[in-house]
Structure formats: structure tokens, C-alpha cells
Enzyme design. Structure first.
Site, mmCIF file in Angstrom:
data_model
loop_
_atom_site.group_PDB
_atom_site.id
_atom_site.type_symbol
_atom_site.label_atom_id
_atom_site.label_comp_id
_atom_site.label_asym_id
_atom_site.label_seq_id
_atom_site.Cartn_x
_atom_site.Cartn_y
_atom_site.Cartn_z
ATOM 1 N N ARG A 78 0.876 -1.178 0.000
ATOM 2 C CA ARG A 78 0.000 0.000 0.000
ATOM 3 C C ARG A 78 0.912 1.227 0.000
ATOM 4 O O ARG A 78 1.720 1.403 0.914
ATOM 5 C CB ARG A 78 -0.923 -0.011 1.228
ATOM 6 C CG ARG A 78 -1.888 1.179 1.319
ATOM 7 C CD ARG A 78 -2.861 0.953 2.466
ATOM 8 N NE ARG A 78 -3.815 2.036 2.644
ATOM 9 C CZ ARG A 78 -3.754 2.952 3.607
ATOM 10 N NH1 ARG A 78 -2.751 2.921 4.492
ATOM 11 N NH2 ARG A 78 -4.662 3.883 3.710
ATOM 12 N N ASN A 155 -6.865 8.181 2.848
ATOM 13 C CA ASN A 155 -6.459 7.593 4.120
ATOM 14 C C ASN A 155 -7.202 8.225 5.288
ATOM 15 O O ASN A 155 -7.295 9.448 5.396
ATOM 16 C CB ASN A 155 -4.954 7.788 4.322
ATOM 17 C CG ASN A 155 -4.455 7.164 5.609
ATOM 18 O OD1 ASN A 155 -4.429 5.950 5.743
ATOM 19 N ND2 ASN A 155 -4.069 7.996 6.571
ATOM 20 N N GLU A 156 -7.756 7.368 6.172
ATOM 21 C CA GLU A 156 -8.380 7.806 7.428
ATOM 22 C C GLU A 156 -9.099 9.147 7.250
ATOM 23 O O GLU A 156 -8.731 10.160 7.877
ATOM 24 C CB GLU A 156 -7.308 7.899 8.522
ATOM 25 C CG GLU A 156 -6.633 6.559 8.760
ATOM 26 C CD GLU A 156 -5.537 6.588 9.818
ATOM 27 O OE1 GLU A 156 -5.290 7.681 10.398
ATOM 28 O OE2 GLU A 156 -4.916 5.538 10.072
ATOM 29 N N HIS A 222 -8.422 0.200 10.177
ATOM 30 C CA HIS A 222 -7.069 0.326 10.724
ATOM 31 C C HIS A 222 -7.116 -0.060 12.197
ATOM 32 O O HIS A 222 -7.899 0.505 12.965
ATOM 33 C CB HIS A 222 -6.561 1.758 10.553
ATOM 34 C CG HIS A 222 -6.368 2.142 9.113
ATOM 35 N ND1 HIS A 222 -5.894 3.379 8.727
ATOM 36 C CD2 HIS A 222 -6.575 1.440 7.977
ATOM 37 C CE1 HIS A 222 -5.821 3.426 7.409
ATOM 38 N NE2 HIS A 222 -6.240 2.268 6.930
ATOM 39 N N TYR A 224 -5.441 -0.328 15.694
ATOM 40 C CA TYR A 224 -4.424 0.084 16.662
ATOM 41 C C TYR A 224 -5.016 -0.103 18.065
ATOM 42 O O TYR A 224 -5.537 -1.161 18.375
ATOM 43 C CB TYR A 224 -3.962 1.509 16.381
ATOM 44 C CG TYR A 224 -3.214 1.640 15.067
ATOM 45 C CD1 TYR A 224 -1.905 1.167 14.941
ATOM 46 C CD2 TYR A 224 -3.808 2.215 13.945
ATOM 47 C CE1 TYR A 224 -1.206 1.265 13.732
ATOM 48 C CE2 TYR A 224 -3.122 2.316 12.731
ATOM 49 C CZ TYR A 224 -1.829 1.839 12.642
ATOM 50 O OH TYR A 224 -1.147 1.932 11.451
ATOM 51 N N GLU A 251 -4.273 -1.139 7.833
ATOM 52 C CA GLU A 251 -3.124 -0.784 8.661
ATOM 53 C C GLU A 251 -3.290 -1.462 10.012
ATOM 54 O O GLU A 251 -4.406 -1.609 10.513
ATOM 55 C CB GLU A 251 -3.030 0.724 8.919
ATOM 56 C CG GLU A 251 -2.614 1.586 7.767
ATOM 57 C CD GLU A 251 -2.486 3.052 8.181
ATOM 58 O OE1 GLU A 251 -2.329 3.312 9.407
ATOM 59 O OE2 GLU A 251 -2.553 3.920 7.316
ATOM 60 N N TRP A 280 1.633 -1.652 9.085
ATOM 61 C CA TRP A 280 2.220 -0.315 9.056
ATOM 62 C C TRP A 280 3.505 -0.348 9.876
ATOM 63 O O TRP A 280 3.483 -0.743 11.038
ATOM 64 C CB TRP A 280 1.256 0.708 9.644
ATOM 65 C CG TRP A 280 1.811 2.094 9.500
ATOM 66 C CD1 TRP A 280 2.688 2.728 10.338
ATOM 67 C CD2 TRP A 280 1.554 2.997 8.426
ATOM 68 N NE1 TRP A 280 3.004 3.967 9.854
ATOM 69 C CE2 TRP A 280 2.317 4.166 8.668
ATOM 70 C CE3 TRP A 280 0.776 2.947 7.265
ATOM 71 C CZ2 TRP A 280 2.308 5.255 7.811
ATOM 72 C CZ3 TRP A 280 0.758 4.028 6.424
ATOM 73 C CH2 TRP A 280 1.518 5.178 6.699
#
Length: 444
Positions: A78, A155-156, A222, A224, A251, A280
């Protein structure tokens, strides 16, 4: 911000009804397509992403990174791009070169615009509509690359504020891209800095998918600090699976300032359920998250602990990545010898498989199986017939002398019950021919 997951049965039912009402398309010969919540390449073969993110827009000189991540087994990269609104614009020529690098290294290219990051909360972030403008300006470069490129709109695209229009804005973005002639698979990121703690993407994904005339949209979460337990991970990803909606982990990391994600659960659940992921990130992180580098200073020979985990660990890239079949003109399918019958009086057998191959390099796996009695250790060996060389190995103590290779068990995989198996992997080099050798096995 972190919010715990909770049950939402009515929402899941609504997702299922919406998706079933619209159905799924047949595979598109021109490029990637989506059917029954899964991603298929232009040959109609299911494709599961196993790769990394690469911050190309900030490190445009690091063009060797594409070959480096491929050599470590990745099948996808990516690529961070900029529309020019927050960072230096990646020109048409540069994007064309990125695509060329991906193709030369037999990697699927996910291209994303990073300037949308944290819109509504972070100063300078741009709208999805502005990101679409950038993609349409690249239409000539992207045309004809549908077999190799997936377009990640932005992105985001929202932070933790002002994200209520996520569904409408993404639906509009997808429709504009289609009207502008882009027939690629489109990837859509979640709000809340990609983590969707508000469940905005989860609860509205079906409507965005339905807004795509091609029904060729994939959703990206994503993971996290919000995803720090196996229950949260399986619940979130499982709802997309149950609803027949395509989901990837675009991610994730092994640690983060907002909490400690459960990377083992992410990898295990994704492998068990055929869900793609992209770690990531390759290298070059700053701002206090340097620990998310997979390689130190872009050096593939200097993987960090996170890099070792993602590439070489259980359910990692080496174990699970399979190259896209669109690159299959010169890459043979995995070479699987005929099944062998364990020797009746104990001992062991071994089978050799080429699991991935590219020009000049390959990835192999050897599976050792105990016979009719338990064993306490094993040694496998073979001689390469075509001058191949082992360059790196894992889950084994391996030595080479010329064409001869000797592989002995480690402390943790030598004891095998009757009929049980253990496997180890390696990277190798080849020229001309890469025929599999005959492997012997001796038990102790």
C-alpha cells in the site's frame, strides 16, 4: 479515543438484507472484482492481501523498497501518495513509475491519498471530494492497470469529530470515480482515524457498497489501540464476513500511543477467515511512533522486532502470502509432491514445496512427518540439482555445503507424536531452473 464494542443485532440484520438485495457481480475480466465478500483477481482467483504500507510520498528515493518487501514474501504494498494539498504532489509520471515498480516486483499496488487523514479534526486535511479530483487527474495513468492496482480513495478520511457524513461522502466519491471512468476495485477507509470506534463504517458499509454501480468496493479498517482484545477483533471483522461485505485490515501495528493492539489475534483471525492485511509500515516513521518501522533505515537485512513478527512469525507474511495469479505467466503453482505414507516402523518422511517464486528468488517449505512411533528429533536433507542456494531460513537449524542442505529441528519442534508434523521455511535463489529436490528424513 477508544470505545468498547457492543452487540448490534439489528444493524447486522440490516447489513445482510441490504447486501443480499443487491447481490454480487460476476468476476470482471479487466481487473480485480468482489463477490460474496471476497476479492478476486482478473483470473478469477481469490486474492488475500499479505503486505505492508510504504511511505513513498515522504521517501520517493526509496524505490528499492518494492523489491525488498517482495523478497521478504509480501504480495501487496500500500503506497502513500499526496495530492499536493499537504505534502509534495506525486505527479502522473511518479505514480506511473510506482505502478511499474509494483508490477516489476510482482506486487499488487494499493494506492492511497494521505492528505485526507483526520479531516474534520486535523488542520489542512482535505475532503474526499478533493481526493477524487486527484484520482481523476490520474485517469490516464490508472487506465489499463486494473489487474494490478486498487484505488484507496483517501487515508483515514475523518478524525474523531464531524464524521457523520462518512457514508454520504464515500458514496459520492465512489460514484464520481465510476462516472470518471475508473473501473478498478475501490478501497474505502473507516473514520475515527481509521479505527471506526463509532461503528460508522460498520453500520453504513452496505449502503456505500450499494452506491457503487460496479459493486466493486472493499472496506478497510485500521487496527491500533481500539483493537486490543481478540473479542473486539473477531466481532468487528466477523460482522463484515457475516454480512457478505469485503473487509481488509489496511493498517495495524503491534503497539501504539492509544493502546496495545492484539496483533496475534489480528493475524490469526485474518488467516482463519481469509481476510487481507497490510502492516504499518516498512520504514521511516517519525513523530514518536518510530517503533512501527518494520525495517531499520529501509534495510531489509535489519528487521525490527515488529518486522520479524510480521514477516517471519506465526501467520505472518512468509507463512501465508501467495502471489497474485495475474503474475503467474512464469511463476509455477506451489509444487506439492504426492502424499507419502509414514514408515510403519517409526522414522519420518519429509515433503518439499515451493510456496512462492519470482525472478531470481523463491520461498520454500519442508514438512516433516513422524511415522508410526513418536520421535524426539529429526534431520532432513537434500541436494539441489540446479544450483539453487538457501539465503535465509526459519523454524530450523539449517546449514549448506555447496549443493547439499542439512536441516535439523529446533528445541521446540523436534518432538513429534506418531503421525504428527512440523514444518520450516526458507528463502532461496535460483537461475534457469528451480526443480524441487528429493528430501530425506532421519528421526532420533
Amino acid at each position: 479515543m477508544k470505545t468498547r464494542l457492543s452487540a448490534a443485532g439489528a444493524t447486522l440484520l440490516a447489513l445482510l438484507v441490504t447486501v443480499l438485495a443487491f447481490g454480487q457481480p460476476a468476476h470482471a475480466a479487466a481487473g480485480f472484482s468482489v463477490a460474496d465478500g471476497r476479492l478476486y483477481d482478473a483470473n478469477g482467483a481469490e486474492f488475500i492481501m499479505r503486505g505492508v504500507n510504504h511511505a513513498h510520498t515522504w521517501y520517493p528515493q526509496q524505490t528499492s523498497s518494492f523489491a525488498d518487501v517482495k523478497a521478504l514474501g509480501a504480495n501487496t504494498v500500500r503506497v502513500v501518495l499526496s495530492s499536493g494539498d499537504r505534502w509534495t504532489r506525486n505527479t502522473s509520471a511518479d505514480v506511473a513509475n510506482v505502478i511499474s515498480l509494483c508490477k516489476a516486483n510482482r506486487l499488487i499496488c494499493v494506492l492511497e491519498v494521505h492528505d485526507t487523514t483526520g479531516y474534520g479534526e486535523q488542520s489542512g486535511a482535505i475532503t474526499l471530494a478533493r481526493a477524487v479530483d486527484y484520482w481523476l487527474s490520474l485517469a490516464d495513468v490508472l487506465s489499463g492497470q486494473e489487474r494490478y492496482v486498487i484505488v484507496n480513495v483517501g487515508n483515514e478520511p475523518y478524525g474523531n469529530q464531524n464524521y457523520a457524513s462518512w457514508a454520504t461522502d464515500n458514496a459520492d466519491a465512489v460514484k464520481r470515480l465510476r462516472a470518471g471512468g475508473l473501473t478498478h476495485t475501490i478501497m474505502v477507509d473507516a473514520p475515527n482515524w481509521g479505527q471506526d470506534w463509532s461503528f460508522t463504517m460498520r453500520d453504513n458499509a452496505a449502503s456505500v457498497f450499494a452506491a457503487d454501480p460496479a459493486r466493486n468496493t472493499v472496506f478497510s479498517i485500521h487496527m491500533y489501540g481500539v483493537f486490543d482484545t481478540a473479542a473486539e477483533i473477531s466481532d468487528y471483522l466477523g460482522r463484515f464476513r457475516a454480512a457478505g461485505l469485503p473487509i481488509v485490515v489496511g493498517e495495524f501495528g503491534f503497539n501504539h500511543s492509544d493502546g496495545n493492539p492484539d496483533e496475534d489475534a489480528i493475524l490469526a483471525y485474518s488467516q482463519a477467515n481469509g481476510i487481507g492485511w497490510l502492516g504499518w509500515s516498512w520504514s521511516g516513521n517519525g513523530g514518536g511512533v518510530e517503533y512501527l518501522d518494520l525495517a531499520t533505515n529501509f534495510n531489509p537485512a535489519s528487521l525490527t522486532d515488529w518486522g520479524q513478527r510480521l514477516f517471519n512469525g506465526v501467520n505472518g507474511i512468509r507463512q501465508t502470502a501467495r502471489e497474485a495469479s495475474v503474475f503467474g505467466g512464469t511463476t509455477p503453482p506451489p509444487t506439492t509432491p504426492p502424499p507419502t505414507t509414514p514408515p510403519p516402523n517409526g522414522g519420518c518422511t519429509a515433503t518439499y514445496t515451493v510456496t512462492n517464486q519470482w525472478q531470481g528468488g523463491f520461498q520454500g517449505e519442508v514438512r516433516v512427518t513422524a511415522g508410526a512411533r513418536a520421535i524426539t528429533g529429526w534431520t532432513a536433507g537434500w541436494a539441489f540439482a540446479n544450483g539453487q542456494r538457501v539465503t535465509q531460513s526459519w523454524n530450523v537449524a539449517l546449514t549448506s555445503s555447496g549443493i547439499t542442505v542439512t536441516a535439523r529441528n529446533t528445541d521446540y519442534n523436534g518432538r513429534l507424536a506418531a503421525g504428527a508434523s512440523a514444518s520450516f521455511g526458507f528463502l532461496g535463489s535460483w537461475t534457469g531452473t528451480n526443480s524441487p529436490p528429493v528430501v530425506s528424513c532421519t528421526a532420533s
